[in-house]
Scaffold this active site. Structure first.
Site, PDB file in Angstrom:
ATOM      1  N   GLU A   1      34.461  31.417  24.997  1.00 55.20           N
ATOM      2  CA  GLU A   1      34.950  32.112  26.205  1.00 55.20           C
ATOM      3  C   GLU A   1      36.462  31.941  26.411  1.00 55.20           C
ATOM      4  O   GLU A   1      37.172  32.924  26.601  1.00 55.20           O
ATOM      5  CB  GLU A   1      34.170  31.634  27.442  1.00 55.20           C
ATOM      6  CG  GLU A   1      34.529  32.442  28.670  1.00 55.20           C
ATOM      7  CD  GLU A   1      33.906  31.916  29.948  1.00 55.20           C
ATOM      8  OE1 GLU A   1      32.668  31.868  30.026  1.00 55.20           O
ATOM      9  OE2 GLU A   1      34.660  31.566  30.871  1.00 55.20           O
TER      10      GLU A   1
ATOM     11  N   SER B   1      33.026  26.735  31.145  1.00 54.85           N
ATOM     12  CA  SER B   1      32.081  27.077  30.069  1.00 54.85           C
ATOM     13  C   SER B   1      32.870  27.407  28.811  1.00 54.85           C
ATOM     14  O   SER B   1      33.757  28.260  28.849  1.00 54.85           O
ATOM     15  CB  SER B   1      31.259  28.304  30.455  1.00 54.85           C
ATOM     16  OG  SER B   1      30.599  28.061  31.658  1.00 54.85           O
TER      17      SER B   1
ATOM     18  N   ARG C   1      31.865  38.950  31.461  1.00 54.23           N
ATOM     19  CA  ARG C   1      33.074  38.223  31.010  1.00 54.23           C
ATOM     20  C   ARG C   1      34.003  39.120  30.184  1.00 54.23           C
ATOM     21  O   ARG C   1      34.593  38.675  29.190  1.00 54.23           O
ATOM     22  CB  ARG C   1      32.709  36.987  30.181  1.00 54.23           C
ATOM     23  CG  ARG C   1      31.877  35.963  30.914  1.00 54.23           C
ATOM     24  CD  ARG C   1      32.671  35.277  32.037  1.00 54.23           C
ATOM     25  NE  ARG C   1      31.869  34.203  32.601  1.00 54.23           N
ATOM     26  CZ  ARG C   1      30.992  34.384  33.602  1.00 54.23           C
ATOM     27  NH1 ARG C   1      30.832  35.572  34.160  1.00 54.23           N
ATOM     28  NH2 ARG C   1      30.294  33.352  34.062  1.00 54.23           N
TER      29      ARG C   1
HETATM   30  C1  FAD Z   1      35.883  23.756  35.823  1.00 57.05           C
HETATM   31  C2  FAD Z   1      35.934  25.239  35.495  1.00 57.05           C
HETATM   32  C3  FAD Z   1      34.955  26.077  35.991  1.00 57.05           C
HETATM   33  C4  FAD Z   1      34.995  27.446  35.704  1.00 57.05           C
HETATM   34  N1  FAD Z   1      34.001  28.244  36.210  1.00 57.05           N
HETATM   35  C5  FAD Z   1      34.012  29.574  35.956  1.00 57.05           C
HETATM   36  C6  FAD Z   1      32.981  30.414  36.482  1.00 57.05           C
HETATM   37  O1  FAD Z   1      32.082  29.967  37.185  1.00 57.05           O
HETATM   38  N2  FAD Z   1      33.036  31.733  36.193  1.00 57.05           N
HETATM   39  C7  FAD Z   1      34.039  32.268  35.439  1.00 57.05           C
HETATM   40  O2  FAD Z   1      34.032  33.494  35.224  1.00 57.05           O
HETATM   41  N3  FAD Z   1      35.019  31.504  34.939  1.00 57.05           N
HETATM   42  C8  FAD Z   1      35.034  30.174  35.175  1.00 57.05           C
HETATM   43  N4  FAD Z   1      36.020  29.374  34.658  1.00 57.05           N
HETATM   44  C9  FAD Z   1      37.073  29.975  33.820  1.00 57.05           C
HETATM   45  C10 FAD Z   1      38.364  30.320  34.597  1.00 57.05           C
HETATM   46  O3  FAD Z   1      38.428  29.632  35.804  1.00 57.05           O
HETATM   47  C11 FAD Z   1      38.492  31.818  34.868  1.00 57.05           C
HETATM   48  O4  FAD Z   1      38.427  32.542  33.668  1.00 57.05           O
HETATM   49  C12 FAD Z   1      39.787  32.162  35.590  1.00 57.05           C
HETATM   50  O5  FAD Z   1      39.776  33.515  35.977  1.00 57.05           O
HETATM   51  C13 FAD Z   1      41.024  31.885  34.739  1.00 57.05           C
HETATM   52  O6  FAD Z   1      42.151  32.000  35.581  1.00 57.05           O
HETATM   53  P1  FAD Z   1      43.548  31.413  35.189  1.00 57.05           P
HETATM   54  O7  FAD Z   1      44.524  31.894  36.210  1.00 57.05           O
HETATM   55  O8  FAD Z   1      43.459  29.960  34.999  1.00 57.05           O
HETATM   56  O9  FAD Z   1      43.826  32.181  33.797  1.00 57.05           O
HETATM   57  P2  FAD Z   1      44.403  31.573  32.457  1.00 57.05           P
HETATM   58  O10 FAD Z   1      43.441  30.589  31.912  1.00 57.05           O
HETATM   59  O11 FAD Z   1      45.807  31.156  32.631  1.00 57.05           O
HETATM   60  O12 FAD Z   1      44.377  32.876  31.535  1.00 57.05           O
HETATM   61  C14 FAD Z   1      43.140  33.385  31.060  1.00 57.05           C
HETATM   62  C15 FAD Z   1      43.406  34.740  30.380  1.00 57.05           C
HETATM   63  O13 FAD Z   1      43.806  35.676  31.379  1.00 57.05           O
HETATM   64  C16 FAD Z   1      45.055  36.268  31.026  1.00 57.05           C
HETATM   65  N5  FAD Z   1      45.799  36.445  32.263  1.00 57.05           N
HETATM   66  C17 FAD Z   1      46.071  35.501  33.184  1.00 57.05           C
HETATM   67  N6  FAD Z   1      46.749  36.033  34.214  1.00 57.05           N
HETATM   68  C18 FAD Z   1      46.925  37.355  33.914  1.00 57.05           C
HETATM   69  C19 FAD Z   1      47.560  38.443  34.574  1.00 57.05           C
HETATM   70  N7  FAD Z   1      48.161  38.296  35.756  1.00 57.05           N
HETATM   71  N8  FAD Z   1      47.571  39.653  33.952  1.00 57.05           N
HETATM   72  C20 FAD Z   1      46.965  39.812  32.742  1.00 57.05           C
HETATM   73  N9  FAD Z   1      46.342  38.828  32.086  1.00 57.05           N
HETATM   74  C21 FAD Z   1      46.321  37.616  32.670  1.00 57.05           C
HETATM   75  C22 FAD Z   1      45.734  35.262  30.115  1.00 57.05           C
HETATM   76  O14 FAD Z   1      46.661  35.901  29.261  1.00 57.05           O
HETATM   77  C23 FAD Z   1      44.553  34.701  29.355  1.00 57.05           C
HETATM   78  O15 FAD Z   1      44.229  35.560  28.284  1.00 57.05           O
HETATM   79  C24 FAD Z   1      36.030  27.991  34.923  1.00 57.05           C
HETATM   80  C25 FAD Z   1      37.039  27.149  34.436  1.00 57.05           C
HETATM   81  C26 FAD Z   1      37.002  25.769  34.728  1.00 57.05           C
HETATM   82  C27 FAD Z   1      38.103  24.886  34.223  1.00 57.05           C
END
Ligand code: FAD
Length: 340
Positions: free
Chosen positions: A335, A240, A166
């Site tokens: 996280e 998580s 992570r």
């Molecule tokens: C129901 C559920 C299940 C999940 N299961 C998992 C899992 O199994 N495994 C796992 O690892 N995660 C999981 N996650 C967490 C999440 O889905 C991941 O971390 C995902 O990659 C976040 O993507 P996002 O586009 O929503 O990012 P955001 O939540 O919008 O951003 C997260 C972070 O990434 C940064 N960021 C976003 N886009 C960029 C970019 N283009 N360049 C630089 N920085 C950027 C943001 O500034 C922020 O700090 C889960 C979340 C939910 C709600």
């Protein structure tokens, strides 16, 4: 990107899966590298800047000042291939699971265990997403970024990204320095799927691993995820809420003696404990504090039952952290990322 494309005082409550109320002072959705470069060039250099994707790993504490960028760079394509591998590229704004679904449909192996993780391709390297025994780092060929200060496009090989559990350079030492605009992945034409992890092992364990298809693994992962994790569209959450803590071997041995049911996995760097188990044992599974609570089926997931503020979320997180510390002497790390 012209300033007309920028939304002022944009409502973010639908852009974060915890559904916390907040506004972005200026919100832009650049769909090309040129538009992104122009946006960065035109902003005042001292203006606060945030990047968000699908908002599925965020705790938005208050209104976001300055410019918030939500990448809309699209596109997925095969860029090269040989007898054993296929290289695919995807834009930072692509929905992660659309990329997984497309590669699995082609029969390419590599992403199936990462099915149904919400969010975008651009955010995936940020915390090196992982699930069911696989991490993104295992398939990354290169990460393409734009440097915020210069607008330059750079490519980092996986070995340059400091990928860890992570974590990556984008989340740690280079936080805020780059915007991830795309990814290139190396997938396999024929390799056996990884079904070594818990429920996959239970389902596919008896089968010849070379006969298990990526599509079958994807179907199973989706089924298990749907049965265990609340869908943010129905019950707001950010997945998580804590990382699985890694403790020293002697600390784990001492915990195992006191708590024979301890769920723990030996790793090269120590012993990884199941944070969900610790939270459940600390009495928080299904328990609420005001409008928020820890999920009744999956204690690791903090849910917003409706109308919660970021203060409610952080108060619950801190109560859970305190109780786990008092019972086990183990510190939990949050996280989801706090913004701003
Ligand atoms: C129901 C559920 C299940 C999940 N299961 C998992 C899992 O199994 N495994 C796992 O690892 N995660 C999981 N996650 C967490 C999440 O889905 C991941 O971390 C995902 O990659 C976040 O993507 P996002 O586009 O929503 O990012 P955001 O939540 O919008 O951003 C997260 C972070 O990434 C940064 N960021 C976003 N886009 C960029 C970019 N283009 N360049 C630089 N920085 C950027 C943001 O500034 C922020 O700090 C889960 C979340 C939910 C709600």
């Amino acid at each position: 990107m012209s300033t007309e494309g920028i939304q002022r005082e944009a409502d973010l409550s639908g852009l974060n899966t915890l559904r916390l109320p907040a506004r972005a002072q200026r919100l832009a959705r650049p769909a090309t590298l040129d538009a992104l470069e122009q946006l960065l060039a035109e902003r005042p250099q001292d203006e606060p800047l945030q990047v968000i994707g699908g908002g599925s790993n965020l705790v938005i504490q208050s209104d976001l000042p300055g410019l918030t960028i939500c990448l809309a760079i699209d596109g997925m394509a095969k860029v090269k291939e040989d007898d054993h591998h296929v290289w695919v590229a995807a834009g930072g704004g692509v929905h992660w699971d659309d990329l997984v679904a497309w590669t699995v449909e082609q029969g390419w192996q590599g992403l199936e265990n990462l099915s149904l993780i919400p969010g975008t391709v651009g955010a995936a390297p940020f915390q090196n997403i992982g699930a069911y025994g696989v991490e993104l780092s295992q398939v990354v060929e290169q990460v393409t970024v734009m440097e915020v200060a210069s607008g330059k496009v750079l490519h980092f090989a996986a070995s340059e990204c400091d990928f860890a559990y992570r974590d990556s350079r984008f989340k740690s030492r280079d936080r805020g320095r780059y915007i991830i605009t795309g990814l290139e992945l190396r997938l396999n034409r024929t390799a056996a799927c990884n079904v070594s992890y818990g429920p996959l092992q239970a389902h596919f364990g008896g089968q010849d691993p070379t006969a298990v298809t990526p599509a079958a693994v994807r179907d199973k992962v989706i089924e298990v995820r749907r049965s265990k994790l609340p869908d943010p569209a129905a019950l707001a959450n950010a997945g998580s809420f804590f990382k699985n803590p890694v403790v020293a071997t002697d600390k784990a041995a001492q915990l195992r003696q006191t708590f024979p049911g301890l769920v723990a996995f030996d790793q090269a760097e120590g012993v990884k404990l199941a944070a969900g188990w610790l939270i459940e044992q600390a009495g928080w599974k299904g328990r609420r504090l005001g409008p928020v609570g820890m999920h009744s089926e999956q204690a690791l997931v903090l849910v917003n039952h409706g109308g919660a503020s970021s203060a409610d979320v952080l108060a619950l997180a801190s109560a859970v952290r305190r109780d786990v510390w008092e019972r086990f002497g183990v510190s939990l790390e949050q996280e989801p990322v706090l913004l701003p």
